[in-house]
Design an enzyme around this catalytic site. Structure first.
Site, PDB file in Angstrom:
ATOM      1  N   ASP A  96     -32.007 -17.159  31.136  1.00 25.71           N
ATOM      2  CA  ASP A  96     -31.586 -16.312  30.180  1.00 25.71           C
ATOM      3  C   ASP A  96     -31.633 -16.719  28.634  1.00 25.71           C
ATOM      4  O   ASP A  96     -32.125 -16.108  27.773  1.00 25.71           O
ATOM      5  CB  ASP A  96     -30.390 -15.622  30.277  1.00 25.71           C
ATOM      6  CG  ASP A  96     -30.375 -14.369  31.098  1.00 25.71           C
ATOM      7  OD1 ASP A  96     -31.384 -13.861  31.624  1.00 25.71           O
ATOM      8  OD2 ASP A  96     -29.239 -13.964  31.737  1.00 25.71           O
ATOM      9  N   GLY A 153      -3.296  -4.228  11.811  1.00 27.11           N
ATOM     10  CA  GLY A 153      -3.869  -4.896  10.475  1.00 27.11           C
ATOM     11  C   GLY A 153      -5.233  -4.770  10.301  1.00 27.11           C
ATOM     12  O   GLY A 153      -5.762  -3.864   9.566  1.00 27.11           O
ATOM     13  N   PRO A 154      -6.016  -5.609  11.409  1.00 25.95           N
ATOM     14  CA  PRO A 154      -7.579  -5.235  11.090  1.00 25.95           C
ATOM     15  C   PRO A 154      -7.916  -3.895  11.581  1.00 25.95           C
ATOM     16  O   PRO A 154      -7.392  -3.429  12.434  1.00 25.95           O
ATOM     17  CB  PRO A 154      -7.870  -6.421  12.293  1.00 25.95           C
ATOM     18  CG  PRO A 154      -6.949  -7.349  12.429  1.00 25.95           C
ATOM     19  CD  PRO A 154      -5.582  -6.564  12.076  1.00 25.95           C
ATOM     20  N   LEU A 155      -8.404  -3.149  10.818  1.00 24.40           N
ATOM     21  CA  LEU A 155      -8.809  -1.785  11.025  1.00 24.40           C
ATOM     22  C   LEU A 155      -9.523  -1.675  12.203  1.00 24.40           C
ATOM     23  O   LEU A 155     -10.552  -2.172  12.645  1.00 24.40           O
ATOM     24  CB  LEU A 155      -9.497  -1.099   9.816  1.00 24.40           C
ATOM     25  CG  LEU A 155      -8.444  -0.977   8.658  1.00 24.40           C
ATOM     26  CD1 LEU A 155      -9.289  -0.605   7.402  1.00 24.40           C
ATOM     27  CD2 LEU A 155      -7.363  -0.139   8.730  1.00 24.40           C
ATOM     28  N   HIS A 187     -27.924 -16.401  25.363  1.00 28.62           N
ATOM     29  CA  HIS A 187     -26.901 -16.092  26.316  1.00 28.62           C
ATOM     30  C   HIS A 187     -26.273 -17.260  26.817  1.00 28.62           C
ATOM     31  O   HIS A 187     -25.094 -17.180  27.462  1.00 28.62           O
ATOM     32  CB  HIS A 187     -27.466 -15.461  27.597  1.00 28.62           C
ATOM     33  CG  HIS A 187     -27.794 -13.889  27.432  1.00 28.62           C
ATOM     34  ND1 HIS A 187     -28.468 -13.721  26.312  1.00 28.62           N
ATOM     35  CD2 HIS A 187     -27.465 -12.905  28.274  1.00 28.62           C
ATOM     36  CE1 HIS A 187     -28.563 -12.351  26.802  1.00 28.62           C
ATOM     37  NE2 HIS A 187     -27.917 -11.629  27.625  1.00 28.62           N
ATOM     38  N   ASN A 215      -7.745  11.110   3.596  1.00 25.51           N
ATOM     39  CA  ASN A 215      -7.446  11.206   2.433  1.00 25.51           C
ATOM     40  C   ASN A 215      -8.917  10.810   1.251  1.00 25.51           C
ATOM     41  O   ASN A 215      -8.570  10.982   0.038  1.00 25.51           O
ATOM     42  CB  ASN A 215      -6.096  10.395   1.895  1.00 25.51           C
ATOM     43  CG  ASN A 215      -6.746   8.894   2.355  1.00 25.51           C
ATOM     44  OD1 ASN A 215      -7.698   8.349   1.948  1.00 25.51           O
ATOM     45  ND2 ASN A 215      -5.438   8.151   2.723  1.00 25.51           N
ATOM     46  N   HIS A 236       0.759  -1.009  -0.067  1.00 26.34           N
ATOM     47  CA  HIS A 236       0.158  -0.064  -0.018  1.00 26.34           C
ATOM     48  C   HIS A 236       0.832   1.115  -0.029  1.00 26.34           C
ATOM     49  O   HIS A 236       1.335   1.770   0.933  1.00 26.34           O
ATOM     50  CB  HIS A 236      -0.695   0.082   1.234  1.00 26.34           C
ATOM     51  CG  HIS A 236      -2.133  -1.213   1.201  1.00 26.34           C
ATOM     52  ND1 HIS A 236      -1.293  -2.360   1.654  1.00 26.34           N
ATOM     53  CD2 HIS A 236      -3.045  -1.438   0.897  1.00 26.34           C
ATOM     54  CE1 HIS A 236      -2.326  -3.304   1.566  1.00 26.34           C
ATOM     55  NE2 HIS A 236      -3.590  -2.655   1.040  1.00 26.34           N
ATOM     56  N   PHE A 276     -20.275 -13.637  24.902  1.00 24.56           N
ATOM     57  CA  PHE A 276     -20.180 -12.315  24.250  1.00 24.56           C
ATOM     58  C   PHE A 276     -18.661 -12.118  23.815  1.00 24.56           C
ATOM     59  O   PHE A 276     -18.212 -11.283  23.395  1.00 24.56           O
ATOM     60  CB  PHE A 276     -20.494 -11.101  25.127  1.00 24.56           C
ATOM     61  CG  PHE A 276     -21.911 -11.145  25.540  1.00 24.56           C
ATOM     62  CD1 PHE A 276     -22.848 -11.505  24.567  1.00 24.56           C
ATOM     63  CD2 PHE A 276     -22.003 -10.603  26.860  1.00 24.56           C
ATOM     64  CE1 PHE A 276     -24.221 -11.384  24.981  1.00 24.56           C
ATOM     65  CE2 PHE A 276     -23.593 -10.626  27.056  1.00 24.56           C
ATOM     66  CZ  PHE A 276     -24.513 -11.022  26.157  1.00 24.56           C
ATOM     67  N   HIS A 298      -4.036   3.140  -3.629  1.00 25.94           N
ATOM     68  CA  HIS A 298      -4.183   2.582  -2.393  1.00 25.94           C
ATOM     69  C   HIS A 298      -3.445   1.470  -2.148  1.00 25.94           C
ATOM     70  O   HIS A 298      -2.552   1.378  -1.254  1.00 25.94           O
ATOM     71  CB  HIS A 298      -5.729   2.326  -1.968  1.00 25.94           C
ATOM     72  CG  HIS A 298      -5.911   2.148  -0.590  1.00 25.94           C
ATOM     73  ND1 HIS A 298      -6.050   0.665  -0.126  1.00 25.94           N
ATOM     74  CD2 HIS A 298      -6.488   2.652   0.479  1.00 25.94           C
ATOM     75  CE1 HIS A 298      -6.158   0.476   1.168  1.00 25.94           C
ATOM     76  NE2 HIS A 298      -6.548   1.489   1.497  1.00 25.94           N
ATOM     77  N   SER A 348     -22.297  -9.485  38.097  1.00 25.26           N
ATOM     78  CA  SER A 348     -22.315 -10.932  37.617  1.00 25.26           C
ATOM     79  C   SER A 348     -21.056 -11.717  37.395  1.00 25.26           C
ATOM     80  O   SER A 348     -20.911 -12.827  37.608  1.00 25.26           O
ATOM     81  CB  SER A 348     -23.111 -10.856  36.276  1.00 25.26           C
ATOM     82  OG  SER A 348     -24.269 -10.300  36.413  1.00 25.26           O
ATOM     83  N   HIS A 361      -2.241  -1.103   7.104  1.00 24.40           N
ATOM     84  CA  HIS A 361      -1.924  -1.490   5.644  1.00 24.40           C
ATOM     85  C   HIS A 361      -0.608  -0.455   5.135  1.00 24.40           C
ATOM     86  O   HIS A 361       0.041  -0.827   4.172  1.00 24.40           O
ATOM     87  CB  HIS A 361      -2.982  -1.203   4.929  1.00 24.40           C
ATOM     88  CG  HIS A 361      -3.607   0.191   4.994  1.00 24.40           C
ATOM     89  ND1 HIS A 361      -4.468   0.175   6.020  1.00 24.40           N
ATOM     90  CD2 HIS A 361      -3.499   1.198   4.179  1.00 24.40           C
ATOM     91  CE1 HIS A 361      -4.941   1.469   5.681  1.00 24.40           C
ATOM     92  NE2 HIS A 361      -4.214   2.179   4.722  1.00 24.40           N
ATOM     93  N   GLU A 388     -17.498  -4.862  24.790  1.00 26.84           N
ATOM     94  CA  GLU A 388     -16.787  -6.040  24.979  1.00 26.84           C
ATOM     95  C   GLU A 388     -15.483  -5.896  23.916  1.00 26.84           C
ATOM     96  O   GLU A 388     -14.142  -6.222  24.418  1.00 26.84           O
ATOM     97  CB  GLU A 388     -17.382  -7.145  24.610  1.00 26.84           C
ATOM     98  CG  GLU A 388     -18.391  -7.833  25.670  1.00 26.84           C
ATOM     99  CD  GLU A 388     -19.736  -7.101  25.702  1.00 26.84           C
ATOM    100  OE1 GLU A 388     -20.724  -7.245  26.308  1.00 26.84           O
ATOM    101  OE2 GLU A 388     -19.751  -6.649  24.414  1.00 26.84           O
TER     102      GLU A 388
END
Length: 663
Positions: free
Chosen positions: A470, A121-123, A474, A188, A29, A438, A263, A385, A69, A412
């Protein structure tokens, strides 16, 4: 305002190292490094507190390239400033960008490349992790005033701000008024698909950040003076700051600048030649003239006096405070922890409490937290909890960071990413908490922790259909298998109070991995009533109750279902069938053990039965093709005892399956 020729030459060094590396790799990139080079030059040259000779200096400013990137921007800066010295990046490393075994992978990886503060990496991960870093700085400063005082800077892209985790992260930062967190937005207006404002997003980001409690402004991202002025204003703010920097992606490319073609693909020889002409960079690929490289190396060395002054301040602390700071930042656990836990295990063996393991977890924390002052707990709005707040962990507030408990709100994913930031900052062992189902919301952050080899110990309660009324939304049934499938993530499911504290101990000691301690809502009977000094759970699995005579059946279970296996053992005994019970608190840790230990624990009984209130996946490693008593679908809404009976997870069902297999 026009930039100086010196600034332009320093920024262009970044641009062309990046574009040449991408071109040689034919992958990468180039657009972001070319567009954001002016921002990076101002930040590193005029703002950032760091010493290239000591990249792990605890009081350095942190820089997070959330837009991972654009990794060549960071790699170019590491090389140019000389971060890490002989262990840092070389021109050869840049020439091997994205190649097997190189120090310059496609996205920055923590622990792999010196100077990379966190894996991105993961945006969205970078900005969210940086929130944890900024919290860690404030907490460490509260405990060690005078030796902790630094900023966290982030360069984020349009994509980082589109991902939902960014909303969670900026809300946390705004609430806690993290004034030492400063985010640059590389505005950009281009993503892979095209113009962002035309095809998928027209959010007013300045208004959005202001609504979350930030200072926010827009500047010309190619105007060095304007960028620096904005940073100086941010540094004296009482809020976190967002600086939107309007840039041109692929700045200097003759036809691709400002387009999505800049890009994520190599520009090509013709385009690069045009950029060299446009930006007055007549040098061959990977060549930086000595005068420009020298200017950058001077930037890398300018922090040495500040580091030396800091070392004097550290030396001036009371000896016990200095020793504690150094212990925490080195990741060394307190020497007396083992003795504290052993004494507590003796008490548990004598008292034999029948309680839910979430309550056992709270009791364990009441013992562990005072002994491990760097342990910071918290919860995603389920404090009552999850039971992770104890007397030794008072909560932090926007005006007081001396506590050790963080209210993350119903966030979370943001919680897990920020815990990663707390960990990589140093000096803190973070622990978030929520319900096990979760983990779906925070799996990307858990994965980043696992592949980064960082130390986080999460607590997730309500671990099965045993949570009861629940209902199936859950009740986790596939989650244990999904978490066990993730390399280097250790999932611990204790069966009683003794196992709970042993799982905590094992998780604290295994420092190059994240951990999840999975706990029940329902009460469980005590199983470990005889004190054993060894941490049996640390082996992942062990024989809890041997057979009387030669075993015909081995019963394997985890968590709440170990007691089910124990009851089944008694039923089989009444029928003259010798069975043994193996507790499997951590399948991941068990599979790490030597082959001879695994063979001994699995045993040679002809029938092997597994029982867990979850799906079967993963259990074949222990039981082969033996019967499995567990879930094949989702749960239901009812009292937990009714659910276990309805789904056939009972001692009778386990014993019947063993008898049938023997027959």
């Amino acid at each position: 305002m026009a930039n100086t020729s010196e600034h332009d030459s320093m920024a262009n060094a970044i641009r062309f190292l990046a574009v040449d590396a991408v071109e040689k790799a034919k992958s990468g990139h180039p657009g972001l490094p070319m567009g954001a080079a002016d921002i990076a030059t101002v930040l590193f040259r005029d703002v950032l507190k760091f010493d290239a000779a000591d990249p792990h200096w605890p009081d350095r400013d942190r820089f997070v390239l959330s837009a991972g990137h654009g990794s060549m921007l960071l790699y170019a800066l590491i090389y140019l400033t000389g971060i890490g010295g002989d262990k840092g990046l070389t021109i050869d490393d840049l020439e091997h960008f994205r190649q097997l075994g190189s120090k310059t992978p496609g996205h920055p990886e923590y622990g792999h490349t010196i100077g990379v503060e966190t894996t991105t990496g993961p945006l969205g991960q970078g900005i969210a992790t940086a929130v944890g870093m900024a919290i860690a700085e404030r907490m460490m400063a509260a405990h060690f005033p005078g030796v902790v005082d630094h900023h966290t800077y982030v360069l984020a892209s349009d994509g980082d701000l589109m991902e939902g985790i960014s909303h969670e992260a900026i809300a946390i930062a705004g609430h806690y008024r993290l004034s030492k967190l400063i985010v640059f937005w590389d505005d950009n207006d281009v993503s892979i698909d095209g113009k962002v404002s035309l095809i998928n997003d027209n959010v007013d980001q300045v208004a959005r950040f202001k609504a979350a409690g930030w200072n926010a402004t827009l500047v010309d991202g190619h105007d060095a003076a304007a960028i620096l002025e904005a940073v100086k204003a941010a540094q004296i703010s009482e809020k976190p700051s967002f600086i939107g920097c309007k840039t041109t992606i692929g700045f200097g490319l003759p036809t691709r600048a400002g387009t999505n073609k800049a890009h994520g693909e190599a520009a090509g020889p013709t385009e690069i030649a045009g950029a060299r002409k446009n930006l007055n960079w007549p040098y061959p690929p990977f060549v930086v003239p000595n005068e420009i490289l020298s200017a950058w190396r001077a930037v890398g060395a300018k922090g040495a006096p500040k580091r030396e002054a800091w070392q004097k301040a550290l030396a001036a602390l009371k000896p016990e405070d200095r020793a504690e700071f150094e212990r925490r930042t080195s990741g060394t656990l307190p020497k007396d922890l083992d003795a504290v836990i052993d004494a507590y295990k003796k008490k548990l063996a004598a008292d034999a409490p029948e309680i839910a393991t979430r309550k056992a977890g709270e009791a364990a924390l009441n013992v562990i937290a005072p002994a491990v002052p760097e342990l910071v707990t918290g919860s995603a709005d389920l404090t009552g909890s999850n039971n992770t707040k104890v007397a030794a962990t008072p909560e932090i507030t926007p005006t007081d960071f001396s506590g050790r408990y963080i209210h993350w709100g119903i966030r979370e994913h943001g919680m897990a990413a920020a815990c990663n930031g707390l960990s990589v900052h140093g000096g803190i062992i973070p622990s978030g908490a929520s319900f096990l189902c979760f983990t779906d919301y925070c799996r990307p952050s858990l994965r980043i922790a696992a592949l980064s080899n960082i130390h986080v110990v999460h607590v997730f309660t309500h671990d099965s259909i045993g949570l009861g009324e629940d209902g199936p939304t859950h009740q986790p049934v596939e989650h244990l298998a999904a978490l066990r499938a993730m390399p280097n993530l250790y999932t611990w499911r204790p069966a009683d109070s003794v196992e709970t504290v042993e799982c905590w101990q094992a998780a604290l000691e295994k420092k190059r991995s994240p951990h999840i301690i999975v706990l029940t809502r329902q009460a469980l009977p005590p199983l470990r009533k005889t004190h054993v000094a060894e941490n049996l759970c640390a082996n992942g699995a062990y024989e809890l109750y041997p057979a009387e005579g030669k075993a015909q059946v081995s019963l394997f279970g985890s968590g709440s279902e170990v007691s089910t296996a124990v009851a089944a053992q008694a039923l089989l005994k009444a029928k003259g069938i010798a069975a043994r019970v193996v507790s499997v608190p951590c399948m991941d840790a068990f599979l790490d053990q030597p082959a001879d230990y695994r063979r001994a624990v699995i045993g040679d009984a002809p029938v092997k039965v597994g029982v867990e209130a979850a799906v079967r996946q993963g259990w074949d490693a222990l039981i082969g093709d033996g019967p499995f008593i567990g879930m094949t679908g989702y749960g239901g809404s009812a009292p937990y005892k009714d659910l276990y009976k309805h789904f056939g997870i009972t001692p009778e069902a386990v014993a019947e399956a063993a008898e049938k297999a023997l027959a």
